[in-house]
Motif scaffolding. Sequence first.
Motif, PDB file in Angstrom:
ATOM      1  N   LYS A 148       0.830  -1.204   0.000  1.00  0.00           N
ATOM      2  CA  LYS A 148       0.000   0.000   0.000  1.00  0.00           C
ATOM      3  C   LYS A 148       0.865   1.255   0.000  1.00  0.00           C
ATOM      4  N   HIS A 149       2.032   1.176   0.604  1.00  0.00           N
ATOM      5  CA  HIS A 149       2.926   2.328   0.619  1.00  0.00           C
ATOM      6  C   HIS A 149       3.527   2.573  -0.762  1.00  0.00           C
ATOM      7  N   LEU A 150       3.839   1.499  -1.463  1.00  0.00           N
ATOM      8  CA  LEU A 150       4.333   1.646  -2.837  1.00  0.00           C
ATOM      9  C   LEU A 150       3.289   2.329  -3.708  1.00  0.00           C
ATOM     10  N   LEU A 151       2.030   1.974  -3.537  1.00  0.00           N
ATOM     11  CA  LEU A 151       0.962   2.622  -4.304  1.00  0.00           C
ATOM     12  C   LEU A 151       0.903   4.111  -3.999  1.00  0.00           C
ATOM     13  N   ALA A 152       1.147   4.473  -2.745  1.00  0.00           N
ATOM     14  CA  ALA A 152       1.160   5.895  -2.383  1.00  0.00           C
ATOM     15  C   ALA A 152       2.351   6.605  -3.001  1.00  0.00           C
ATOM     16  N   TRP A 153       3.512   5.950  -3.019  1.00  0.00           N
ATOM     17  CA  TRP A 153       4.714   6.577  -3.582  1.00  0.00           C
ATOM     18  C   TRP A 153       4.547   6.879  -5.074  1.00  0.00           C
ATOM     19  N   ILE A 154       3.777   6.036  -5.774  1.00  0.00           N
ATOM     20  CA  ILE A 154       3.603   6.205  -7.223  1.00  0.00           C
ATOM     21  C   ILE A 154       2.993   7.568  -7.556  1.00  0.00           C
ATOM     22  N   ALA A 155       2.275   8.156  -6.611  1.00  0.00           N
ATOM     23  CA  ALA A 155       1.643   9.456  -6.867  1.00  0.00           C
ATOM     24  C   ALA A 155       2.684  10.511  -7.239  1.00  0.00           C
ATOM     25  N   TYR A 156       3.869  10.432  -6.655  1.00  0.00           N
ATOM     26  CA  TYR A 156       4.897  11.452  -6.909  1.00  0.00           C
ATOM     27  C   TYR A 156       5.338  11.475  -8.372  1.00  0.00           C
ATOM     28  N   PRO A 157       5.837  10.371  -8.961  1.00  0.00           N
ATOM     29  CA  PRO A 157       6.204  10.434 -10.379  1.00  0.00           C
ATOM     30  C   PRO A 157       5.010  10.646 -11.299  1.00  0.00           C
ATOM     31  N   ALA A 158       3.816  10.167 -10.894  1.00  0.00           N
ATOM     32  CA  ALA A 158       2.629  10.356 -11.734  1.00  0.00           C
ATOM     33  C   ALA A 158       2.253  11.829 -11.830  1.00  0.00           C
ATOM     34  N   VAL A 159       2.246  12.512 -10.683  1.00  0.00           N
ATOM     35  CA  VAL A 159       1.939  13.946 -10.672  1.00  0.00           C
ATOM     36  C   VAL A 159       3.020  14.718 -11.424  1.00  0.00           C
ATOM     37  N   TYR A 160       4.266  14.293 -11.251  1.00  0.00           N
ATOM     38  CA  TYR A 160       5.355  14.973 -11.965  1.00  0.00           C
ATOM     39  C   TYR A 160       5.170  14.845 -13.482  1.00  0.00           C
ATOM     40  N   PHE A 161       4.809  13.667 -13.945  1.00  0.00           N
ATOM     41  CA  PHE A 161       4.612  13.472 -15.375  1.00  0.00           C
ATOM     42  C   PHE A 161       3.495  14.373 -15.897  1.00  0.00           C
ATOM     43  N   ALA A 162       2.412  14.491 -15.134  1.00  0.00           N
ATOM     44  CA  ALA A 162       1.323  15.375 -15.542  1.00  0.00           C
ATOM     45  C   ALA A 162       1.800  16.821 -15.624  1.00  0.00           C
ATOM     46  N   TRP A 163       2.612  17.242 -14.632  1.00  0.00           N
ATOM     47  CA  TRP A 163       3.167  18.597 -14.657  1.00  0.00           C
ATOM     48  C   TRP A 163       4.082  18.784 -15.861  1.00  0.00           C
ATOM     49  N   VAL A 190       3.918   8.302 -23.976  1.00  0.00           N
ATOM     50  CA  VAL A 190       3.148   7.571 -22.972  1.00  0.00           C
ATOM     51  C   VAL A 190       3.793   6.210 -22.703  1.00  0.00           C
ATOM     52  N   ILE A 191       4.234   5.530 -23.754  1.00  0.00           N
ATOM     53  CA  ILE A 191       4.924   4.246 -23.586  1.00  0.00           C
ATOM     54  C   ILE A 191       6.191   4.420 -22.764  1.00  0.00           C
ATOM     55  N   ASN A 192       6.972   5.461 -23.091  1.00  0.00           N
ATOM     56  CA  ASN A 192       8.207   5.725 -22.349  1.00  0.00           C
ATOM     57  C   ASN A 192       7.913   6.036 -20.884  1.00  0.00           C
ATOM     58  N   ALA A 193       6.862   6.837 -20.666  1.00  0.00           N
ATOM     59  CA  ALA A 193       6.509   7.214 -19.295  1.00  0.00           C
ATOM     60  C   ALA A 193       6.101   5.984 -18.482  1.00  0.00           C
ATOM     61  N   PHE A 194       5.318   5.097 -19.094  1.00  0.00           N
ATOM     62  CA  PHE A 194       4.927   3.882 -18.388  1.00  0.00           C
ATOM     63  C   PHE A 194       6.132   2.971 -18.151  1.00  0.00           C
ATOM     64  N   GLY A 195       7.098   3.028 -19.063  1.00  0.00           N
ATOM     65  CA  GLY A 195       8.314   2.266 -18.851  1.00  0.00           C
ATOM     66  C   GLY A 195       9.088   2.762 -17.642  1.00  0.00           C
ATOM     67  N   VAL A 196       9.198   4.082 -17.521  1.00  0.00           N
ATOM     68  CA  VAL A 196       9.879   4.668 -16.364  1.00  0.00           C
ATOM     69  C   VAL A 196       9.099   4.358 -15.084  1.00  0.00           C
ATOM     70  N   LEU A 197       7.772   4.467 -15.168  1.00  0.00           N
ATOM     71  CA  LEU A 197       6.941   4.160 -14.000  1.00  0.00           C
ATOM     72  C   LEU A 197       7.086   2.696 -13.592  1.00  0.00           C
ATOM     73  N   ALA A 198       7.191   1.813 -14.582  1.00  0.00           N
ATOM     74  CA  ALA A 198       7.403   0.401 -14.272  1.00  0.00           C
ATOM     75  C   ALA A 198       8.738   0.207 -13.554  1.00  0.00           C
ATOM     76  N   GLY A 199       9.749   0.952 -13.991  1.00  0.00           N
ATOM     77  CA  GLY A 199      11.030   0.896 -13.305  1.00  0.00           C
ATOM     78  C   GLY A 199      10.915   1.358 -11.865  1.00  0.00           C
ATOM     79  N   PHE A 200      10.135   2.406 -11.644  1.00  0.00           N
ATOM     80  CA  PHE A 200       9.893   2.902 -10.288  1.00  0.00           C
ATOM     81  C   PHE A 200       9.238   1.821  -9.433  1.00  0.00           C
ATOM     82  N   VAL A 201       8.247   1.134 -10.008  1.00  0.00           N
ATOM     83  CA  VAL A 201       7.539   0.088  -9.260  1.00  0.00           C
ATOM     84  C   VAL A 201       8.493  -1.053  -8.903  1.00  0.00           C
ATOM     85  N   VAL A 202       9.346  -1.444  -9.839  1.00  0.00           N
ATOM     86  CA  VAL A 202      10.300  -2.525  -9.567  1.00  0.00           C
ATOM     87  C   VAL A 202      11.252  -2.123  -8.446  1.00  0.00           C
ATOM     88  N   ILE A 203      11.770  -0.897  -8.512  1.00  0.00           N
ATOM     89  CA  ILE A 203      12.654  -0.415  -7.451  1.00  0.00           C
ATOM     90  C   ILE A 203      11.924  -0.405  -6.117  1.00  0.00           C
TER      91      ILE A 203
END
Length: 221
Positions: A148-163, A190-203
């Motif tokens: 659940k904490h990992l799901l919360a952390w994802i908000a940071y790169p997601a919001v950054y991408f939107a910005w 979008v593909i690249n962004a999801f790739g980076v986000l996937a890397g974030f999730v793995v880390i």
Amino acid sequence: MHSQTLPLAPGQRRFATASAVLGWFALAVQLYLILWGRWTDQASLVGGLVRFFSFFTVLTNTLVAVALTCAITDRCGAAHRFFRSPIVCAGITTSILLVSIAYNLLLRHLWTPEGWQWVADELLHDVMPLLFVGYWWLYVTKGLLGLKHLLAWIAYPAVYFAWLLFRGNAFGDYLYPFLDIGTLGLGRVVINAFGVLAGFVVIGLIIVLIDRLKARRVQNR
């Protein structure tokens, strides 16, 4: 939210202090270089500040420096408790590791910085990530993390991408070439962004796993 209220471990203050000083120094050098470049180009310094704080590297290194600074201060305000939280520190660890890995895999080959830019570049992308990972490993309380904490952390790169998309659409400057819609098109970005986000999730998953394993090891002693 859990707060690290225990006395500082032996060596923690020295380690965190040295790391915080180095982190703020690296940010100051990078800010100076950006503002100096804007000055010599007779461009807006305010625009330089906006550009400075638009980089994921800068934002994340600022979080690192703030967390280290809060760790060595005696104040108990809400902000200090927040940045001392093992959950927040683990999220910052995940983000700063993403900064280092993404830079070295995707961006390092694109330029060859020299002088003070090289110094700032190495500190922000290599040295500070290693120092903060070391801080998290050595001194931050383990055994509190869950998915659940990992799901919360994802908000940071997601919001950054939107910005980043908003800023790029407004100014035509997407900062990172692999997220440049003007050059690559929305679909590829979008593909690249999801790739980076996937890397974030793995880390993040690795951080959660290490947290649990280290806590279990301590309990079994």
